[in-house]
Design a protein around this motif. Structure first.
Motif, PDB file in Angstrom:
ATOM      1  N   UNK A  47      50.611  45.756  43.805  1.00 39.10           N
ATOM      2  CA  UNK A  47      50.747  44.390  44.302  1.00 39.10           C
ATOM      3  C   UNK A  47      50.322  43.360  43.247  1.00 39.10           C
ATOM      4  N   UNK A  48      49.283  43.679  42.478  1.00 44.07           N
ATOM      5  CA  UNK A  48      48.848  42.774  41.413  1.00 44.07           C
ATOM      6  C   UNK A  48      49.913  42.706  40.315  1.00 44.07           C
ATOM      7  N   UNK A  49      50.513  43.846  39.990  1.00 42.23           N
ATOM      8  CA  UNK A  49      51.587  43.871  38.991  1.00 42.23           C
ATOM      9  C   UNK A  49      52.754  42.979  39.424  1.00 42.23           C
ATOM     10  N   UNK A  50      53.082  43.027  40.698  1.00 44.41           N
ATOM     11  CA  UNK A  50      54.170  42.189  41.217  1.00 44.41           C
ATOM     12  C   UNK A  50      53.793  40.710  41.180  1.00 44.41           C
ATOM     13  N   UNK A  51      52.524  40.440  41.485  1.00 45.51           N
ATOM     14  CA  UNK A  51      52.054  39.067  41.582  1.00 45.51           C
ATOM     15  C   UNK A  51      51.984  38.383  40.224  1.00 45.51           C
ATOM     16  N   UNK A  52      51.503  39.118  39.187  1.00 46.47           N
ATOM     17  CA  UNK A  52      51.238  38.445  37.910  1.00 46.47           C
ATOM     18  C   UNK A  52      51.572  39.282  36.683  1.00 46.47           C
ATOM     19  N   UNK A  53      51.677  40.609  36.816  1.00 50.72           N
ATOM     20  CA  UNK A  53      51.976  41.457  35.660  1.00 50.72           C
ATOM     21  C   UNK A  53      50.961  42.577  35.509  1.00 50.72           C
ATOM     22  N   UNK A  54      51.245  43.533  34.623  1.00 57.38           N
ATOM     23  CA  UNK A  54      50.394  44.725  34.526  1.00 57.38           C
ATOM     24  C   UNK A  54      49.290  44.629  33.472  1.00 57.38           C
ATOM     25  N   UNK A  55      49.112  43.481  32.861  1.00 54.22           N
ATOM     26  CA  UNK A  55      48.046  43.312  31.866  1.00 54.22           C
ATOM     27  C   UNK A  55      46.783  42.700  32.455  1.00 54.22           C
ATOM     28  N   UNK A  56      46.721  42.632  33.779  1.00 55.53           N
ATOM     29  CA  UNK A  56      45.645  41.886  34.422  1.00 55.53           C
ATOM     30  C   UNK A  56      44.737  42.780  35.257  1.00 55.53           C
ATOM     31  N   UNK A  57      43.425  42.683  35.004  1.00 56.98           N
ATOM     32  CA  UNK A  57      42.430  43.344  35.854  1.00 56.98           C
ATOM     33  C   UNK A  57      42.141  42.446  37.057  1.00 56.98           C
ATOM     34  N   UNK A  58      41.620  43.044  38.146  1.00 56.29           N
ATOM     35  CA  UNK A  58      41.420  42.227  39.349  1.00 56.29           C
ATOM     36  C   UNK A  58      40.196  42.676  40.143  1.00 56.29           C
ATOM     37  N   UNK A  59      39.696  41.739  40.957  1.00 59.04           N
ATOM     38  CA  UNK A  59      38.627  42.013  41.904  1.00 59.04           C
ATOM     39  C   UNK A  59      38.957  41.247  43.179  1.00 59.04           C
ATOM     40  N   UNK A  60      38.843  41.908  44.334  1.00 57.60           N
ATOM     41  CA  UNK A  60      39.323  41.342  45.593  1.00 57.60           C
ATOM     42  C   UNK A  60      38.243  41.325  46.663  1.00 57.60           C
ATOM     43  N   UNK A  61      38.129  40.185  47.354  1.00 58.98           N
ATOM     44  CA  UNK A  61      37.324  40.076  48.575  1.00 58.98           C
ATOM     45  C   UNK A  61      38.306  40.046  49.747  1.00 58.98           C
ATOM     46  N   UNK A  62      38.245  41.010  50.673  1.00 51.13           N
ATOM     47  CA  UNK A  62      39.243  41.090  51.751  1.00 51.13           C
ATOM     48  C   UNK A  62      39.206  39.897  52.692  1.00 51.13           C
ATOM     49  N   UNK A  63      40.362  39.586  53.241  1.00 53.52           N
ATOM     50  CA  UNK A  63      40.452  38.576  54.294  1.00 53.52           C
ATOM     51  C   UNK A  63      39.875  39.145  55.583  1.00 53.52           C
ATOM     52  N   UNK A  64      39.439  38.247  56.444  1.00 49.76           N
ATOM     53  CA  UNK A  64      38.958  38.651  57.762  1.00 49.76           C
ATOM     54  C   UNK A  64      40.017  38.227  58.767  1.00 49.76           C
ATOM     55  N   UNK A  65      40.702  39.189  59.343  1.00 50.34           N
ATOM     56  CA  UNK A  65      41.802  38.870  60.234  1.00 50.34           C
ATOM     57  C   UNK A  65      42.964  38.290  59.457  1.00 50.34           C
TER      58      UNK A  65
END
Length: 277
Positions: A47-65
């Protein structure tokens, strides 16, 4: 590439959001992105690759509901981001840029409840005590003065606003000037029901202002969201505006003109010939 981008995208899975994000990254030379209100409970590499590309590291805080969620993305080829403090309202970490050293970066999605925002200020105060250039960017869900709001209920100097001002004073953070649309959020209603507010901003400490005297936030166009993305360049250069020099022939008819020119011409000045002139 040394631009930070913060954006309340109101849903990161939208095709329009991905297209606009890629366009901004390319046009603004972005190395770090803080996305707010992703509305995603989980996110993977694909999903991150689709959003911005495969050269990007990520950290996610989940949504609530169906609301909330935060996603920090950085270009691993250019920078390194190490997460230090997290909550539902903030992702704070160390951003290491090889040519510029270490910067403290906090991506904020402030709660609409001023009581819950008290926890945000506590975490920021504790996490940003070290003597490093520090930037806090994102959606604070708070306006600082009546000029930052148009439409809706009358502006009130609330307890939440006082707490935000107190945090800025105590922790040495400053709101920098902005260019682009005055307001960063609109409720998109028609007529008298329409409300505009500046909810999104970048706050910087004095060390940043020493490094970047011309620091500013760019409010970009609202696309695929009711919020404007905001961009902050870490290598902002001071641009000297060159003005055309005009001489009106009628000035020679004034006796004082010769004296003014004579004394101005005798002053010692520095720079190239056009600047001295």
């Amino acid at each position: 590439m040394s631009t930070l981008l913060f954006w309340n995208c109101t849903g990161a899975r939208k095709r329009e959001a991905a297209l606009y994000l890629k366009e901004m990254v390319r046009e603004q030379d972005v190395c770090f992105v803080g996305l707010l209100e992703t509305k995603m409970t989980c996110i993977g590499r694909r999903e991150v690759d689709y959003l911005i590309g495969n050269d990007w590291d990520f950290y996610h805080i989940p949504a609530v509901g169906l609301s909330g969620g935060m996603l920090v993305i950085c270009n691993r080829k250019i920078v390194l981001f190490v997460v230090k403090v997290t909550s539902s309202q903030v992702i704070l970490g160390d951003l290491l840029i090889p040519s510029m050293g270490l910067w403290k970066i906090a991506t904020v999605y402030g709660s609409r409840c001023c009581k819950e925002r008290e926890d945000l200020w506590r975490k920021l105060e504790k996490g940003l005590k070290e003597h490093y250039p520090s930037i806090i960017g994102g959606d604070f869900n708070c306006v600082l003065n009546k000029e930052e709001k148009r439409g809706g209920k009358r502006f009130v100097f609330s307890e939440g606003l006082r707490e935000m001002n107190q945090f800025m004073t105590n922790s040495d953070f400053h709101d920098v000037r902005s260019i682009g649309p005055r307001y960063t959020w609109c409720n998109n209603k028609e007529g008298a029901s329409r409300i505009w507010e500046r909810l999104d901003r970048c706050l910087v400490n004095s060390i940043v202002l020493q490094k970047i005297p011309s620091a500013m936030t760019r409010h970009l166009a609202r696309v695929a969201s009711d919020h404007s993305p905001i961009a902050f360049k870490l290598d902002e250069k001071i641009q000297v505006k060159r003005k055309n020099i005009k001489f009106e022939d009628t000035w020679r008819s004034y006796p004082a003109a010769r004296s003014i020119v004579y004394h101005s011409w005798k002053k010692n000045d520095f720079g190239d010939h056009s600047e001295i002139l």
